[in-house]
Design a protein around this motif. Sequence first.
Motif, short mmCIF file in Angstrom:
data_model
loop_
_atom_site.label_atom_id
_atom_site.label_comp_id
_atom_site.label_asym_id
_atom_site.label_seq_id
_atom_site.Cartn_x
_atom_site.Cartn_y
_atom_site.Cartn_z
N THR A 1 1.86 11.67 -10.28
CA THR A 1 1.20 12.98 -10.28
C THR A 1 2.23 14.09 -10.44
OG1 THR A 1 -0.54 12.13 -8.85
CG2 THR A 1 -0.30 14.53 -8.95
N ARG B 1 2.28 1.67 -3.48
CA ARG B 1 1.27 2.20 -4.42
C ARG B 1 1.04 3.69 -4.20
NH1 ARG B 1 -0.91 -2.99 -3.90
NH2 ARG B 1 -2.08 -2.46 -2.03
N PHE B 2 0.97 4.10 -2.94
CA PHE B 2 0.76 5.52 -2.62
C PHE B 2 1.92 6.36 -3.13
CE2 PHE B 2 1.24 9.15 0.25
CZ PHE B 2 -0.01 9.73 0.10
N ALA B 3 3.16 5.90 -2.88
CA ALA B 3 4.34 6.64 -3.34
C ALA B 3 4.38 6.70 -4.86
CB ALA B 3 5.60 5.99 -2.80
N ASN B 4 4.03 5.62 -5.52
CA ASN B 4 4.01 5.60 -6.98
C ASN B 4 2.96 6.56 -7.54
OD1 ASN B 4 4.73 4.71 -9.57
ND2 ASN B 4 3.01 3.31 -9.59
N ASN B 5 1.79 6.59 -6.93
CA ASN B 5 0.74 7.51 -7.39
C ASN B 5 1.18 8.96 -7.24
OD1 ASN B 5 -0.97 5.44 -8.07
ND2 ASN B 5 -2.07 5.49 -6.12
N LYS B 6 1.83 9.29 -6.12
CA LYS B 6 2.32 10.66 -5.91
C LYS B 6 3.41 11.00 -6.92
CE LYS B 6 -0.23 12.06 -2.61
NZ LYS B 6 -1.18 13.12 -2.81
N GLU C 1 0.83 -1.21 0.00
CA GLU C 1 0.00 0.00 0.00
C GLU C 1 0.87 1.26 0.00
OE1 GLU C 1 -3.42 2.05 -0.42
OE2 GLU C 1 -3.21 -0.12 -0.44
N VAL C 2 1.92 1.25 0.79
CA VAL C 2 2.85 2.39 0.82
C VAL C 2 3.50 2.57 -0.54
CG1 VAL C 2 5.02 3.22 1.81
CG2 VAL C 2 3.25 2.30 3.30
#
Length: 57
Positions: free
Chosen positions: A18, A10-15, A7-8
Amino acid sequence: MTDINNEVGRFANNKAQTLIREFNKIDRKDCLLYFEKDINGNTTGYLVRDRNYGQFR
């Protein structure tokens, strides 16, 4: 633990994706505005923050 780690990631990749999209929208010279400058006006490689870490390196 694996689910949390994923989850961490995925969150870092999404940021990161962006940020890449936003940086691609602006002129490359404007990107330098996001970096700190030292006393001589040279960019330090650190992103602009409340504390000017670059002046201490």
